[in-house]
Write a protein that holds these residues in place. Structure first.
Motif, PDB file in Angstrom:
ATOM      1  N   GLU A 165       0.697  -1.156  -0.006  1.00  0.00           N
ATOM      2  CA  GLU A 165      -0.067  -0.012  -0.166  1.00  0.00           C
ATOM      3  C   GLU A 165       0.827   1.329  -0.087  1.00  0.00           C
ATOM      4  OE1 GLU A 165      -2.650  -0.377   3.447  1.00  0.00           O
ATOM      5  OE2 GLU A 165      -3.818  -1.955   2.592  1.00  0.00           O
ATOM      6  N   GLU A 166       1.823   1.055   0.638  1.00  0.00           N
ATOM      7  CA  GLU A 166       2.810   2.322   0.962  1.00  0.00           C
ATOM      8  C   GLU A 166       3.572   2.573  -0.346  1.00  0.00           C
ATOM      9  OE1 GLU A 166       4.847   5.465   2.281  1.00  0.00           O
ATOM     10  OE2 GLU A 166       3.088   4.406   2.897  1.00  0.00           O
ATOM     11  N   SER A 167       3.793   1.450  -1.175  1.00  0.00           N
ATOM     12  CA  SER A 167       4.323   1.614  -2.702  1.00  0.00           C
ATOM     13  C   SER A 167       3.573   2.214  -3.539  1.00  0.00           C
ATOM     14  CB  SER A 167       4.853   0.201  -3.070  1.00  0.00           C
ATOM     15  OG  SER A 167       5.417   0.191  -4.083  1.00  0.00           O
ATOM     16  N   GLN A 168       2.148   1.913  -3.190  1.00  0.00           N
ATOM     17  CA  GLN A 168       1.385   2.308  -4.309  1.00  0.00           C
ATOM     18  C   GLN A 168       0.883   3.654  -3.996  1.00  0.00           C
ATOM     19  OE1 GLN A 168      -0.184   0.820  -6.880  1.00  0.00           O
ATOM     20  NE2 GLN A 168      -1.824   2.494  -7.367  1.00  0.00           N
ATOM     21  N   HIS A 169       1.147   4.069  -2.949  1.00  0.00           N
ATOM     22  CA  HIS A 169       0.793   5.669  -2.657  1.00  0.00           C
ATOM     23  C   HIS A 169       2.016   6.282  -2.851  1.00  0.00           C
ATOM     24  CE1 HIS A 169      -0.060   9.149  -0.214  1.00  0.00           C
ATOM     25  NE2 HIS A 169       1.270   9.103   0.243  1.00  0.00           N
ATOM     26  N   GLN A 170       3.257   5.792  -2.790  1.00  0.00           N
ATOM     27  CA  GLN A 170       4.507   6.315  -3.323  1.00  0.00           C
ATOM     28  C   GLN A 170       4.488   6.755  -4.931  1.00  0.00           C
ATOM     29  OE1 GLN A 170       7.787   4.237  -1.871  1.00  0.00           O
ATOM     30  NE2 GLN A 170       7.569   5.377   0.210  1.00  0.00           N
ATOM     31  N   GLN A 171       4.003   5.748  -5.567  1.00  0.00           N
ATOM     32  CA  GLN A 171       3.827   5.606  -7.026  1.00  0.00           C
ATOM     33  C   GLN A 171       2.814   6.735  -7.433  1.00  0.00           C
ATOM     34  OE1 GLN A 171       5.538   3.853  -9.299  1.00  0.00           O
ATOM     35  NE2 GLN A 171       4.582   4.819 -10.993  1.00  0.00           N
ATOM     36  N   GLU A 173       2.299   9.659  -5.856  1.00  0.00           N
ATOM     37  CA  GLU A 173       2.858  10.807  -5.515  1.00  0.00           C
ATOM     38  C   GLU A 173       3.881  11.002  -6.738  1.00  0.00           C
ATOM     39  OE1 GLU A 173       3.549  13.947  -3.302  1.00  0.00           O
ATOM     40  OE2 GLU A 173       1.963  12.691  -3.337  1.00  0.00           O
ATOM     41  N   LEU A 174       4.812   9.922  -7.073  1.00  0.00           N
ATOM     42  CA  LEU A 174       5.701  10.211  -8.296  1.00  0.00           C
ATOM     43  C   LEU A 174       5.029  10.548  -9.416  1.00  0.00           C
ATOM     44  CD1 LEU A 174       8.551   9.827  -9.134  1.00  0.00           C
ATOM     45  CD2 LEU A 174       8.131   7.510  -9.698  1.00  0.00           C
ATOM     46  N   THR A 175       3.951  10.236  -9.705  1.00  0.00           N
ATOM     47  CA  THR A 175       3.260  10.539 -10.884  1.00  0.00           C
ATOM     48  C   THR A 175       2.708  12.029 -11.097  1.00  0.00           C
ATOM     49  OG1 THR A 175       2.437   8.105 -11.429  1.00  0.00           O
ATOM     50  CG2 THR A 175       1.225  10.174 -12.474  1.00  0.00           C
ATOM     51  N   ARG A 176       2.151  12.411  -9.743  1.00  0.00           N
ATOM     52  CA  ARG A 176       1.805  13.891  -9.509  1.00  0.00           C
ATOM     53  C   ARG A 176       3.013  14.682  -9.654  1.00  0.00           C
ATOM     54  NH1 ARG A 176       2.046  17.268  -5.603  1.00  0.00           N
ATOM     55  NH2 ARG A 176       2.842  15.878  -4.100  1.00  0.00           N
ATOM     56  N   LEU A 177       4.324  14.207  -8.994  1.00  0.00           N
ATOM     57  CA  LEU A 177       5.424  15.332  -9.054  1.00  0.00           C
ATOM     58  C   LEU A 177       6.039  14.953 -10.539  1.00  0.00           C
ATOM     59  CD1 LEU A 177       7.071  14.017  -5.927  1.00  0.00           C
ATOM     60  CD2 LEU A 177       6.313  16.172  -6.173  1.00  0.00           C
ATOM     61  N   ASN A 178       5.962  14.139 -11.345  1.00  0.00           N
ATOM     62  CA  ASN A 178       6.373  14.137 -12.696  1.00  0.00           C
ATOM     63  C   ASN A 178       5.752  15.099 -13.584  1.00  0.00           C
ATOM     64  OD1 ASN A 178       8.349  12.307 -12.557  1.00  0.00           O
ATOM     65  ND2 ASN A 178       6.926  10.584 -13.077  1.00  0.00           N
ATOM     66  N   ALA A 179       4.271  15.299 -13.379  1.00  0.00           N
ATOM     67  CA  ALA A 179       3.258  16.239 -13.900  1.00  0.00           C
ATOM     68  C   ALA A 179       3.902  17.637 -13.581  1.00  0.00           C
ATOM     69  CB  ALA A 179       2.129  15.932 -13.469  1.00  0.00           C
ATOM     70  N   GLU A 180       4.085  18.001 -12.285  1.00  0.00           N
ATOM     71  CA  GLU A 180       4.615  19.361 -11.856  1.00  0.00           C
ATOM     72  C   GLU A 180       5.781  19.540 -12.418  1.00  0.00           C
ATOM     73  OE1 GLU A 180       4.632  19.357  -7.753  1.00  0.00           O
ATOM     74  OE2 GLU A 180       2.318  19.158  -7.397  1.00  0.00           O
ATOM     75  N   LEU A 181       6.753  18.576 -12.623  1.00  0.00           N
ATOM     76  CA  LEU A 181       8.244  18.774 -13.168  1.00  0.00           C
ATOM     77  C   LEU A 181       7.967  19.233 -14.619  1.00  0.00           C
ATOM     78  CD1 LEU A 181      11.278  18.632 -12.628  1.00  0.00           C
ATOM     79  CD2 LEU A 181      11.254  16.296 -13.449  1.00  0.00           C
TER      80      LEU A 181
END
Length: 625
Positions: A165-171, A173-181
């Motif tokens: 579950e934590e890994s899914q949450h991190q994934q 979050e990573l997708t959101r950060l990529n969009a912002e980047l």
């Protein structure tokens, strides 16, 4: 160790094989759950306990005691006990300190018993500890192995699901950060362009800074050269008075000198010993300066290792503190050793002296081994001591010049902080390496590893001077036969303290001695008196010894008079080409009558009774200012 009212034993497990460690882990889990300890604290304690059991497995008498202890707070504690000198890995101890509420490694006063304590606090009121302990014992007695394994599997599955579950949450979050980047890329490009423009504008400043840096580098090199020159000059200036102190003290202690009281003899002996120590420190400073400037070169030759070690033993035996044994081998069956004997002696003397200085009980041992690891034969000298040891953070710093490890062990132990740096520098000049391993309270081991054969430098043709060969041989045979006193000698030296110790050395060598402290009159005096030999100092005000030698060699009336140079300079600092064909160059540090006689090709007659309180006979010694 006694069990008080606040300690409740739960179980004792003898750890002999891997299955015993599994049993210990299950019992620890059961005790933690019964005491209300769950989740991450339970996992941390059982994991560390299991790892400790695995690492200590095989230790003599290894047991694990599971207990409830109350000392302000209630803890579940596992105490490992064993007999032999064995320590858990430092990584395990560090991990236990981070993960647990309490972790300690204990050793009995006699060193025969060791104990590792691992504990975690539990949310149990102190008043109910006794009842809880009884309940835990009952649960441990009825532990079901299969049920425990299933429960452990369930716990691991739950942890795995939580991790997923934590890994899914991190994934996410990573997708959101990529969009912002991606949204900020345009701004980054614009910022890069702006920075590039500013960088071009500052290029001229960087170039100027680089030029300033080069200038500072040149200044540092010049300062280093000045420092080396300062060391050398100070060392030379100190040598002359120190040599004089040693010579005068030696005369006072001579068996044929005027008798001294016991107290006076002890005081003079202290003066002589202190002067010798100071001279050794001055020589050390001078050698460090020469090594830094690249002027210190080894002179390899066949070395008698047995004699070298015998000399070290005799020199250092008396410096060991009461109760400390100095162990140096006296019989060595080894192959040939070709190296610079003086440098090797100084290396070993520095290392052994340092070990003896900081060892108050036990021993200092020198071992010698000949090894070959495919790169040619090497000699390895290992010096082990049982001294105070060096902290790990200070091991590298002890090789810095003038650095000394601070602490109460330094009281009453003088030193310059140059011994180890000096020894390592000399070892490198001999083509070897010096390493050090130490631990506080467990002594130090210094290893000196040098090649068995140091390559000899290529021979160079002797330098010629302008006066060489113009008047035949520059050295004539002494007028009198070996063993008989010469008619007269001339001494050219302005150091009154040195002359006071030097005059008695001429007893039995010369019937008449003329002393000149004004070097400008040397040539005229030698021309008029035609002595059998001239003793000449190099460093004098006005006309120095080199110039006096040149003038003597250039005059047909004085060219044949043998000249013996006396100097406080180190041999490497003497300008040999300017002293071509002199009879000998002798160092003032340890000058003897035998040295003078050997330089002149004769035997020294027994000297007259020396006395520093009785002035020399005016008919025999003439002073000329």
């Amino acid at each position: 160790m006694t069990t008080g009212p606040s300690v409740h034993e739960l179980a004792t497990i003898a750890l002999r094989e891997g299955g015993d460690v599994v049993t210990l882990r299950r019992c620890t889990q059961s005790a933690c759950r019964a005491a209300g300890l769950t989740g991450s604290p339970l996992v941390r304690l059982t994991t560390v306990v299991s790892e400790a059991g695995e690492h200590l497995l095989g230790a003599s008498g290894l047991t694990a005691r599971l207990r409830l202890e109350e000392a302000g707070t209630v803890v579940v504690a596992v105490r490992f006990g064993w007999r032999e000198a064995r320590r858990p890995p430092s990584t395990l101890l560090a991990a236990a300190a981070r993960l647990l509420d309490d972790s300690r490694l204990l050793t009995s006063d006699d060193g025969g018993r060791h104990e590792l304590v691992l504990a975690q606090a539990v949310p149990v009121p102190a008043a109910s500890v006794a009842g809880l302990a009884a309940d835990v014992r009952g649960r441990l007695a009825g532990t079901d192995t299969a049920a425990d394994l299933i429960e452990a599997l369930r716990t691991q599955n739950g942890q795995l699901l939580a991790a997923l579950e934590e890994s899914q949450h991190q994934q996410e979050e990573l997708t959101r950060l990529n969009a912002e980047l991606e949204e900020t890329n345009a701004g980054v490009v614009a910022l890069y362009s702006e920075l590039a423009s500013e960088l071009e504008e500052t290029n001229s400043g960087v170039v100027a800074l680089y030029a300033e840096l080069e200038d500072k580098t040149r200044q540092l090199e010049l300062a280093h050269e000045y420092k080396t020159r300062f060391w050398a000059n100070v060392s030379h200036e100190l040598r002359s008075p120190v040599n004089s102190v040693i010579a005068l003290a030696r005369l006072l202690l001579d068996s044929g000198a005027d008798p001294l009281s016991d107290e006076q003899r002890q005081q003079v002996a202290l003066v002589h010993a202190s002067g010798s120590t100071l001279l050794a420190l001055v020589d050390e400073l001078l050698d460090v300066a020469k090594a830094e400037s690249g002027r210190l070169e080894p002179h390899p030759a066949e070395t008698d290792l047995r004699a070298l070690l015998h000399q070290l033993r005799g020199t250092l035996q008396g410096t060991a503190q009461p109760g400390v044994d100095l162990c140096i081998p006296d019989h060595i069956q080894r192959g040939p050793l070709v190296t610079d004997e003086v440098m090797l002696t100084r290396i070993l003397r520095n290392v052994l002296s340092n070990a003896l200085k900081f060892t108050v009980e036990g021993s200092v041992t020198l071992d010698v081994a000949e090894e070959d690891h495919g790169q040619g034969a090497r000699f390895v000298f290992r010096v082990r001591d049982t001294g105070v040891g060096i902290p790990a953070t200070e091991v590298d710093r002890v090789f810095e010049e003038f650095y000394q490890v601070r602490g109460p062990h330094q009281r009453g132990r003088s030193g310059t902080g140059l011994g180890l740096p000096y020894a390592r520098r000399l070892t490198e000049l001999l083509g070897g390496r010096l390493t050090l391993d130490s631990e506080i309270g467990h002594g130090t081991v210094v290893v000196v590893d040098i090649p068995a054969r140091l390559a000899r430098p290529e021979p160079q043709a002797p330098a010629e001077t302008a006066d060489a060969g113009q008047h035949g041989t520059a050295d004539r045979a002494p007028a009198a036969a070996a063993g008989a006193a010469m008619r007269s000698v001339v001494v050219v030296d302005d150091d009154e303290a040195f002359l006071a110790g030097f005059r008695p050395l001429l007893d039995g060598l010369a019937e008449s001695v003329t002393v000149l402290t004004d070097s400008g009159r040397a040539v005229d005096t030698v021309r008029s008196e035609r002595p059998d030999a001239v003793f000449l100092d190099l460093n004098m005000p006005g006309t120095d010894g080199y110039e006096v030698r040149r003038l003597l060699a250039a005059d047909p009336l004085t060219a044949d008079v043998p000249v013996v140079v006396l100097t406080a300079l180190d041999a490497a600092d003497v300008d040999r080409p300017r002293l071509a064909r002199v009879r000998a160059v002798l160092n003032k540090s340890r000058l003897t009558a035998e040295d003078l006689a050997t330089a002149l090709g004769r035997r020294a007659a027994p000297p007259a009774r020396p006395s520093l309180t009785t002035p020399p006979r005016s008919s025999r010694i003439k002073e000329r200012r």
